[in-house]
Design an enzyme around this catalytic site. Structure first.
Site, PDB file in Angstrom:
ATOM      1  N   MET A  17      80.846  41.610  59.240  1.00  0.00           N
ATOM      2  CA  MET A  17      79.781  40.619  59.073  1.00  0.00           C
ATOM      3  C   MET A  17      78.704  40.804  60.134  1.00  0.00           C
ATOM      4  O   MET A  17      77.517  40.789  59.832  1.00  0.00           O
ATOM      5  CB  MET A  17      80.347  39.183  59.147  1.00  0.00           C
ATOM      6  CG  MET A  17      81.250  38.806  57.997  1.00  0.00           C
ATOM      7  SD  MET A  17      80.534  39.126  56.376  1.00  0.00           S
ATOM      8  CE  MET A  17      79.200  37.951  56.320  1.00  0.00           C
ATOM      9  N   ASP A  36      79.804  43.487  71.333  1.00  0.00           N
ATOM     10  CA  ASP A  36      81.228  43.278  71.045  1.00  0.00           C
ATOM     11  C   ASP A  36      82.006  43.500  72.344  1.00  0.00           C
ATOM     12  O   ASP A  36      81.434  43.930  73.350  1.00  0.00           O
ATOM     13  CB  ASP A  36      81.708  44.184  69.900  1.00  0.00           C
ATOM     14  CG  ASP A  36      82.815  43.500  69.077  1.00  0.00           C
ATOM     15  OD1 ASP A  36      83.742  42.941  69.696  1.00  0.00           O
ATOM     16  OD2 ASP A  36      82.745  43.502  67.840  1.00  0.00           O
ATOM     17  N   GLU A  96      88.133  34.497  62.943  1.00  0.00           N
ATOM     18  CA  GLU A  96      88.210  33.086  62.562  1.00  0.00           C
ATOM     19  C   GLU A  96      89.360  32.344  63.263  1.00  0.00           C
ATOM     20  O   GLU A  96      90.334  31.944  62.608  1.00  0.00           O
ATOM     21  CB  GLU A  96      88.374  32.981  61.044  1.00  0.00           C
ATOM     22  CG  GLU A  96      87.103  33.296  60.269  1.00  0.00           C
ATOM     23  CD  GLU A  96      86.048  32.217  60.353  1.00  0.00           C
ATOM     24  OE1 GLU A  96      85.053  32.421  61.073  1.00  0.00           O
ATOM     25  OE2 GLU A  96      86.214  31.173  59.713  1.00  0.00           O
ATOM     26  N   SER A 123      83.383  31.060  58.428  1.00  0.00           N
ATOM     27  CA  SER A 123      83.487  30.966  56.967  1.00  0.00           C
ATOM     28  C   SER A 123      83.792  29.545  56.525  1.00  0.00           C
ATOM     29  O   SER A 123      83.457  29.146  55.413  1.00  0.00           O
ATOM     30  CB  SER A 123      84.628  31.850  56.458  1.00  0.00           C
ATOM     31  OG  SER A 123      84.388  33.180  56.738  1.00  0.00           O
ATOM     32  N   HIS A 144      76.050  30.781  57.808  1.00  0.00           N
ATOM     33  CA  HIS A 144      77.089  31.534  57.096  1.00  0.00           C
ATOM     34  C   HIS A 144      76.505  32.547  56.117  1.00  0.00           C
ATOM     35  O   HIS A 144      75.857  32.168  55.143  1.00  0.00           O
ATOM     36  CB  HIS A 144      78.003  30.525  56.377  1.00  0.00           C
ATOM     37  CG  HIS A 144      79.180  31.154  55.725  1.00  0.00           C
ATOM     38  ND1 HIS A 144      79.784  30.633  54.615  1.00  0.00           N
ATOM     39  CD2 HIS A 144      79.876  32.278  56.020  1.00  0.00           C
ATOM     40  CE1 HIS A 144      80.799  31.406  54.260  1.00  0.00           C
ATOM     41  NE2 HIS A 144      80.866  32.415  55.097  1.00  0.00           N
ATOM     42  N   ASN A 147      79.378  38.767  52.448  1.00  0.00           N
ATOM     43  CA  ASN A 147      79.688  40.177  52.567  1.00  0.00           C
ATOM     44  C   ASN A 147      79.358  40.947  51.275  1.00  0.00           C
ATOM     45  O   ASN A 147      79.804  40.523  50.212  1.00  0.00           O
ATOM     46  CB  ASN A 147      81.201  40.268  52.869  1.00  0.00           C
ATOM     47  CG  ASN A 147      81.618  41.586  53.445  1.00  0.00           C
ATOM     48  OD1 ASN A 147      80.847  42.537  53.436  1.00  0.00           O
ATOM     49  ND2 ASN A 147      82.840  41.650  53.930  1.00  0.00           N
ATOM     50  N   GLU A 156      74.111  29.933  54.289  1.00  0.00           N
ATOM     51  CA  GLU A 156      74.331  28.486  54.369  1.00  0.00           C
ATOM     52  C   GLU A 156      73.949  28.042  55.784  1.00  0.00           C
ATOM     53  O   GLU A 156      74.453  28.599  56.764  1.00  0.00           O
ATOM     54  CB  GLU A 156      75.795  28.160  54.082  1.00  0.00           C
ATOM     55  CG  GLU A 156      76.180  28.439  52.634  1.00  0.00           C
ATOM     56  CD  GLU A 156      77.660  28.222  52.330  1.00  0.00           C
ATOM     57  OE1 GLU A 156      77.985  27.869  51.197  1.00  0.00           O
ATOM     58  OE2 GLU A 156      78.510  28.426  53.233  1.00  0.00           O
ATOM     59  N   ASN A 195      82.474  28.958  49.897  1.00  0.00           N
ATOM     60  CA  ASN A 195      83.925  29.191  50.058  1.00  0.00           C
ATOM     61  C   ASN A 195      84.744  28.018  49.542  1.00  0.00           C
ATOM     62  O   ASN A 195      85.854  28.197  49.040  1.00  0.00           O
ATOM     63  CB  ASN A 195      84.268  29.488  51.525  1.00  0.00           C
ATOM     64  CG  ASN A 195      83.911  30.923  51.886  1.00  0.00           C
ATOM     65  OD1 ASN A 195      83.658  31.750  51.021  1.00  0.00           O
ATOM     66  ND2 ASN A 195      83.892  31.215  53.173  1.00  0.00           N
TER      67      ASN A 195
HETATM   68  N1  3HC Z   1      74.464  48.691  52.530  1.00  0.00           N
HETATM   69  C1  3HC Z   1      73.417  49.092  51.762  1.00  0.00           C
HETATM   70  N2  3HC Z   1      73.506  49.245  50.437  1.00  0.00           N
HETATM   71  C2  3HC Z   1      74.700  49.015  49.849  1.00  0.00           C
HETATM   72  C3  3HC Z   1      75.840  48.603  50.579  1.00  0.00           C
HETATM   73  C4  3HC Z   1      75.682  48.445  51.973  1.00  0.00           C
HETATM   74  N3  3HC Z   1      76.683  48.041  52.766  1.00  0.00           N
HETATM   75  N4  3HC Z   1      76.876  48.442  49.720  1.00  0.00           N
HETATM   76  C5  3HC Z   1      76.418  48.740  48.500  1.00  0.00           C
HETATM   77  N5  3HC Z   1      75.117  49.090  48.577  1.00  0.00           N
HETATM   78  C6  3HC Z   1      74.222  49.423  47.484  1.00  0.00           C
HETATM   79  C7  3HC Z   1      74.655  50.675  46.763  1.00  0.00           C
HETATM   80  O1  3HC Z   1      74.141  51.829  47.398  1.00  0.00           O
HETATM   81  C8  3HC Z   1      74.032  50.456  45.382  1.00  0.00           C
HETATM   82  O2  3HC Z   1      72.645  50.722  45.364  1.00  0.00           O
HETATM   83  P1  3HC Z   1      71.879  51.052  43.961  1.00  0.00           P
HETATM   84  O3  3HC Z   1      72.046  49.878  43.050  1.00  0.00           O
HETATM   85  O4  3HC Z   1      70.466  51.274  44.364  1.00  0.00           O
HETATM   86  O5  3HC Z   1      72.574  52.278  43.435  1.00  0.00           O
HETATM   87  C9  3HC Z   1      74.153  48.964  45.192  1.00  0.00           C
HETATM   88  O6  3HC Z   1      74.324  48.402  46.499  1.00  0.00           O
HETATM   89  C10 3HC Z   1      75.334  48.619  44.332  1.00  0.00           C
HETATM   90  O7  3HC Z   1      76.499  49.244  44.895  1.00  0.00           O
HETATM   91  P2  3HC Z   1      77.630  49.943  44.047  1.00  0.00           P
HETATM   92  O8  3HC Z   1      77.011  50.632  42.880  1.00  0.00           O
HETATM   93  O9  3HC Z   1      78.454  50.752  44.985  1.00  0.00           O
HETATM   94  O10 3HC Z   1      78.578  48.801  43.582  1.00  0.00           O
HETATM   95  P3  3HC Z   1      78.232  47.427  42.887  1.00  0.00           P
HETATM   96  O11 3HC Z   1      77.219  47.576  41.836  1.00  0.00           O
HETATM   97  O12 3HC Z   1      79.511  46.793  42.515  1.00  0.00           O
HETATM   98  O13 3HC Z   1      77.584  46.569  44.050  1.00  0.00           O
HETATM   99  C11 3HC Z   1      78.186  44.861  45.559  1.00  0.00           C
HETATM  100  C12 3HC Z   1      78.249  46.339  45.246  1.00  0.00           C
HETATM  101  C13 3HC Z   1      76.711  44.489  45.804  1.00  0.00           C
HETATM  102  C14 3HC Z   1      78.981  44.617  46.808  1.00  0.00           C
HETATM  103  C15 3HC Z   1      78.706  44.046  44.300  1.00  0.00           C
HETATM  104  O14 3HC Z   1      79.959  44.571  43.921  1.00  0.00           O
HETATM  105  C16 3HC Z   1      78.868  42.583  44.544  1.00  0.00           C
HETATM  106  O15 3HC Z   1      77.918  41.836  44.471  1.00  0.00           O
HETATM  107  N6  3HC Z   1      80.124  42.145  44.806  1.00  0.00           N
HETATM  108  C17 3HC Z   1      80.463  40.755  45.050  1.00  0.00           C
HETATM  109  C18 3HC Z   1      80.322  40.500  46.516  1.00  0.00           C
HETATM  110  C19 3HC Z   1      80.654  39.073  46.863  1.00  0.00           C
HETATM  111  O16 3HC Z   1      81.054  38.257  46.044  1.00  0.00           O
HETATM  112  N7  3HC Z   1      80.467  38.737  48.164  1.00  0.00           N
HETATM  113  C20 3HC Z   1      80.833  37.454  48.697  1.00  0.00           C
HETATM  114  C21 3HC Z   1      82.212  37.522  49.273  1.00  0.00           C
HETATM  115  S1  3HC Z   1      82.769  36.020  49.972  1.00  0.00           S
HETATM  116  C22 3HC Z   1      82.170  36.034  51.563  1.00  0.00           C
HETATM  117  O17 3HC Z   1      81.574  36.966  52.014  1.00  0.00           O
HETATM  118  C23 3HC Z   1      82.419  34.787  52.352  1.00  0.00           C
HETATM  119  C24 3HC Z   1      82.944  35.059  53.716  1.00  0.00           C
HETATM  120  O18 3HC Z   1      83.063  33.837  54.385  1.00  0.00           O
HETATM  121  C25 3HC Z   1      84.265  35.753  53.709  1.00  0.00           C
END
Ligand code: 3HC
Length: 383
Positions: A17, A36, A96, A123, A144, A147, A156, A195
């Site tokens: 994060m 860190d 956390e 979170s 917040h 990822n 948030e 969350n």
């Molecule tokens: N940095 C830069 N670009 C990135 C990247 C990163 N770390 N990770 C992925 N990308 C880019 C890829 O290069 C790709 O670019 P393009 O569309 O131009 O080709 C694009 O993002 C899409 O990546 P992928 O094709 O590899 O895979 P996806 O289409 O599945 O996208 C994702 C990846 C955006 C992570 C998508 O899967 C997604 O939205 N997932 C859900 C994530 C989610 O729900 N997050 C919330 C989690 S809960 C949380 O965080 C709460 C906390 O408290 C724990």
């Protein structure tokens, strides 16, 4: 202080994060110190920032000069006192654990300039509790991110009991400046919006593991075509440790129903935490896991997952955490990979069907969390 006065950001914690948040502020034109506790963690964070920015540059999403300028504005560091001494806005993203966060905030209070805002990327945890470790609770906010923080739009901005409106406004304004979608959470409440709305799904996954069927792959295969990431895959992506700590926190402050099952705890004990360790429910050593859609279970369906979200979202309205269902939808659509929020989906599906789906789940797993609320049963929420 005004939002225009914020020039220097200190990011405390360079993990998944921390480095994603730092990268977002670098792209937004800010000077960022990334800190860190050991050089190797700082180095890993810097490598993560470079990897993300490289991806964006390769795809033409950022120009080469923006890329170069962003990296020039980054200062990696281990010394905490030095890292925060000139910072205007400090964001904490350490593990956390409430005691750890409190001790970090006590140090930040001691070393940071008097005007600086102290923001926590927790979170789930209470901002009021974290702020109590400082002598400036008016300047402590929840902040917040989601990822991967460089891509996900939602921030948030959470008000603790004593947080001033000025601090919230500054957090809101600078999130806008870095092109995020800030949503203000006016009441400090476990898991805030995103969350909290997703926690019952996590509870369901914990119970499915305990039941031993369907397997994570059979479960995910039923949802994969409908979601950016399938439910178990997403837990692996975020970290099984993060998920278990969330369940434990919810069990301690909201309902014992959330107590993590032995089955999910066994992953934590084995050290297989998901993407970051190369293995969790899936093998990540060669990148995103492939999920065999032919294995899809028929035991669970998408309307059950939507029902869990909508039901929990109605609790946020009942508890006065959020007044407007549109704000919940805005948060849910921008924090994850879904284009729609739960209330928009509910309009299409209909509330009686969602109540039916919850009752179905409650029959399988008789937990209070899965019971439909009065608001859901009344079915009157329109957007
Ligand atoms: N940095 C830069 N670009 C990135 C990247 C990163 N770390 N990770 C992925 N990308 C880019 C890829 O290069 C790709 O670019 P393009 O569309 O131009 O080709 C694009 O993002 C899409 O990546 P992928 O094709 O590899 O895979 P996806 O289409 O599945 O996208 C994702 C990846 C955006 C992570 C998508 O899967 C997604 O939205 N997932 C859900 C994530 C989610 O729900 N997050 C919330 C989690 S809960 C949380 O965080 C709460 C906390 O408290 C724990």
């Amino acid at each position: 202080m005004k939002s225009e006065d914020v020039k220097k950001i200190a990011m405390i914690g360079a993990g998944d994060m921390g480095h994603g948040i730092a990268a977002s502020f670098l792209l937004g034109g800010y000077n960022v110190v990334l800190r860190d506790i050991e050089q190797k963690f700082v180095d890993k964070g810097v490598a993560g920032i470079i990897k993300s920015l490289d991806k964006l540059k390769e795809k033409g999403k950022i120009a080469p000069d923006i890329y170069a300028q962003a990296l020039v504005r980054l200062t990696p560091m281990v010394d905490l006192q030095e890292a925060v001494k000139e910072a205007d806005f400090i964001i904490e993203a350490v593990p956390e654990k409430l005691d750890l966060k409190k001790s970090v905030f006590a140090d930040l209070d001691k070393f940071a300039p008097k005007h600086a805002i102290l923001a926590s990327n927790t979170s789930n945890m209470s901002i009021t509790d974290i702020a109590a470790a400082t002598n400036r609770p008016d300047k402590v906010i929840g902040y917040h991110f989601f990822n991967p923080a460089i891509l996900m739009k939602l921030v948030e901005v959470i008000k603790g009991k004593d947080t001033s409106d000025e601090s919230i406004q500054i957090g809101y304004d600078i999130a806008k400046k870095i092109k995020k979608v800030p949503v203000i959470v006016k009441k400090d409440s476990p898991g805030f919006i995103f969350n909290r709305v997703n926690e019952p799904t996590l509870l369901l996954l914990s119970k499915v593991l305990e039941a031993g069927h369907p397997t994570p792959e059979e479960f995910d295969a039923a949802f994969k075509p409908l979601m950016a990431m399938a439910p178990f895959e997403l837990v692996d992506y975020v970290g099984i440790d993060v998920a278990v700590h969330g369940l434990e926190y919810f069990a301690s402050v909201l309902s014992k129903d959330y107590k993590p099952s032995k089955a999910i705890l066994s992953y934590l004990k084995s050290g297989n935490l998901g993407k970051k360790t190369g293995k969790g429910f899936y093998d990540w050593s060669k990148g995103r896991p492939s999920i065999d859609l032919a294995k899809a279970t028929k035991e669970f369906d998408i309307n059950q997952l939507i029902a869990l979200q909508v039901n929990e979202a109605t609790k946020l309205l009942e508890e006065g955490v959020v007044d407007d269902p549109k704000e919940i939808d805005l948060a849910m659509a921008n924090g994850g990979g879904s284009p729609f929020g739960p209330f928009a989906l509910a309009q299409g599906i209909g509330y009686p069907e969602l109540v039916y789906k919850l009752n179905e789940l409650h029959k399988k797993f008789p937990l209070d969390i899965f019971k439909p609320t009065k608001t859901l049963k009344a079915g009157k929420i329109k957007l």
